[in-house]
Motif scaffolding. Structure first.
Motif, short mmCIF file in Angstrom:
data_model
loop_
_atom_site.label_atom_id
_atom_site.label_comp_id
_atom_site.label_asym_id
_atom_site.label_seq_id
_atom_site.Cartn_x
_atom_site.Cartn_y
_atom_site.Cartn_z
N ALA A 57 0.77 -1.22 -0.07
CA ALA A 57 0.03 -0.01 0.01
C ALA A 57 0.87 1.17 -0.05
CB ALA A 57 -0.90 0.24 1.16
N LEU A 58 2.01 1.42 0.63
CA LEU A 58 2.71 2.43 0.96
C LEU A 58 3.58 2.67 -0.55
CD1 LEU A 58 4.57 2.26 4.05
CD2 LEU A 58 3.37 4.17 3.33
N GLU A 59 4.01 1.58 -1.23
CA GLU A 59 4.55 1.41 -2.39
C GLU A 59 3.58 2.19 -3.54
OE1 GLU A 59 5.69 -2.49 -3.41
OE2 GLU A 59 7.55 -2.33 -1.98
N ALA A 60 2.33 1.86 -3.48
CA ALA A 60 1.24 2.41 -4.49
C ALA A 60 1.15 4.01 -4.08
CB ALA A 60 0.06 1.70 -4.14
N VAL A 61 1.21 4.33 -2.75
CA VAL A 61 1.26 5.80 -2.73
C VAL A 61 2.49 6.48 -3.20
CG1 VAL A 61 1.35 7.56 -0.91
CG2 VAL A 61 -0.41 5.78 -0.57
N ALA A 62 3.42 5.78 -3.13
CA ALA A 62 4.84 6.55 -3.39
C ALA A 62 4.85 6.36 -5.18
CB ALA A 62 5.90 5.48 -3.21
N LEU A 63 4.46 5.23 -5.76
CA LEU A 63 4.33 5.38 -7.15
C LEU A 63 3.25 6.26 -7.79
CD1 LEU A 63 4.62 1.37 -8.11
CD2 LEU A 63 6.32 3.13 -8.33
N GLY A 64 2.30 6.59 -7.09
CA GLY A 64 1.35 7.61 -7.32
C GLY A 64 1.77 8.93 -7.26
N LEU A 65 2.38 8.91 -6.20
CA LEU A 65 3.24 10.75 -6.21
C LEU A 65 4.38 10.81 -7.04
CD1 LEU A 65 3.58 10.54 -2.13
CD2 LEU A 65 2.32 12.04 -3.42
N LEU A 66 5.15 9.49 -7.54
CA LEU A 66 5.96 9.80 -8.29
C LEU A 66 5.58 9.95 -9.80
CD1 LEU A 66 8.96 9.43 -9.32
CD2 LEU A 66 8.68 6.93 -9.49
N ASP A 67 4.41 9.40 -10.07
CA ASP A 67 3.74 9.59 -11.54
C ASP A 67 3.07 11.15 -11.38
OD1 ASP A 67 2.33 8.54 -13.91
OD2 ASP A 67 0.59 9.39 -12.83
N ASP A 68 2.48 11.58 -10.29
CA ASP A 68 2.10 13.13 -10.42
C ASP A 68 3.36 13.93 -10.37
OD1 ASP A 68 -0.65 12.20 -9.89
OD2 ASP A 68 -0.54 12.20 -7.75
N HIS A 69 4.41 13.41 -9.83
CA HIS A 69 5.48 14.36 -10.13
C HIS A 69 6.06 14.53 -11.41
CE1 HIS A 69 9.34 16.65 -8.89
NE2 HIS A 69 10.09 15.44 -9.61
N LEU A 70 6.24 13.42 -12.18
CA LEU A 70 6.49 13.38 -13.45
C LEU A 70 5.61 14.01 -14.49
CD1 LEU A 70 7.78 9.49 -13.83
CD2 LEU A 70 9.17 11.72 -13.56
N ARG A 71 4.35 13.75 -14.18
CA ARG A 71 3.44 14.35 -15.09
C ARG A 71 3.21 15.88 -14.89
NH1 ARG A 71 0.53 10.66 -17.94
NH2 ARG A 71 0.59 8.67 -17.14
N ASP A 84 14.81 24.86 -14.44
CA ASP A 84 15.57 23.67 -13.45
C ASP A 84 15.20 22.13 -14.07
OD1 ASP A 84 13.10 23.84 -12.68
OD2 ASP A 84 13.83 23.86 -10.30
N LEU A 85 15.11 21.86 -15.10
CA LEU A 85 14.69 20.56 -15.73
C LEU A 85 15.86 19.55 -15.20
CD1 LEU A 85 12.98 18.74 -17.28
CD2 LEU A 85 14.09 19.33 -19.34
N ASP A 86 16.91 19.84 -15.47
CA ASP A 86 17.91 18.81 -15.05
C ASP A 86 17.89 18.68 -13.39
OD1 ASP A 86 19.11 18.62 -17.69
OD2 ASP A 86 20.61 20.23 -17.32
N ARG A 87 17.87 19.45 -12.81
CA ARG A 87 17.71 19.38 -11.41
C ARG A 87 16.49 18.43 -10.92
NH1 ARG A 87 14.66 20.84 -7.40
NH2 ARG A 87 13.73 22.57 -8.33
N GLN A 88 15.35 18.45 -11.63
CA GLN A 88 14.18 17.91 -11.18
C GLN A 88 14.21 16.54 -11.83
OE1 GLN A 88 10.48 20.06 -12.30
NE2 GLN A 88 11.01 21.45 -10.69
N ILE A 89 14.94 16.42 -12.83
CA ILE A 89 15.27 14.93 -13.53
C ILE A 89 16.06 13.97 -12.45
CG2 ILE A 89 16.35 13.52 -15.25
CD1 ILE A 89 15.31 15.49 -17.29
N ILE A 96 13.42 7.31 -7.62
CA ILE A 96 13.14 6.09 -8.18
C ILE A 96 14.22 5.22 -7.47
CG2 ILE A 96 13.33 4.69 -10.33
CD1 ILE A 96 12.22 7.35 -11.89
N ALA A 97 15.49 5.37 -7.57
CA ALA A 97 16.52 4.56 -7.13
C ALA A 97 16.11 4.28 -5.58
CB ALA A 97 17.88 5.49 -7.16
#
Length: 102
Positions: A57-71, A84-89, A96-97
């Motif tokens: 369940a925590l992993e699902a929250v993390a993946l959702g937040l990561l998806d939102d961050h990327l989008r 600051d594209l390079d910094r955000q990438i 992700i790591a």
């Protein structure tokens, strides 16, 4: 001379904030349930099963937040809206790591 206050940054998860909070509250309940299981000397395998469910369940929250961050944040920076594209990438790569190592 007055300083400008920095512009408020809108988090990428703003549109799914209520869903994320609901998920986190559910996870909080799962963790409280785990505490009760240990207090009542529940069989180890049953506790481990519930730990696995809470972890997923925590992993699902993390993946959702990561998806939102990327989008939101990364695409916003890629459109040239922020310099600051390079910094955000780099931040996203590091996040992700951390998720992969956990």
């Amino acid at each position: 001379m007055s300083e400008k206050s920095p512009a408020r940054v809108v988090p990428g998860y703003i549109d799914s904030k209520d869903d994320q909070l609901r998920r986190l509250r559910r996870i909080e309940g799962q963790v409280r349930g785990l505490q009760k299981m240990v207090e009542s000397d529940t069989y180890c395998i049953d506790i481990l099963t519930q730990v696995s469910a809470a972890t997923k369940a925590l992993e699902a929250v993390a993946l959702g937040l990561l998806d939102d961050h990327l989008r939101h944040c990364i695409s916003h920076a890629a459109d040239g809206a922020t310099p600051d594209l390079d910094r955000q990438i780099d931040e996203a790569s590091a996040a992700i790591a951390r998720l992969v190592r956990s």
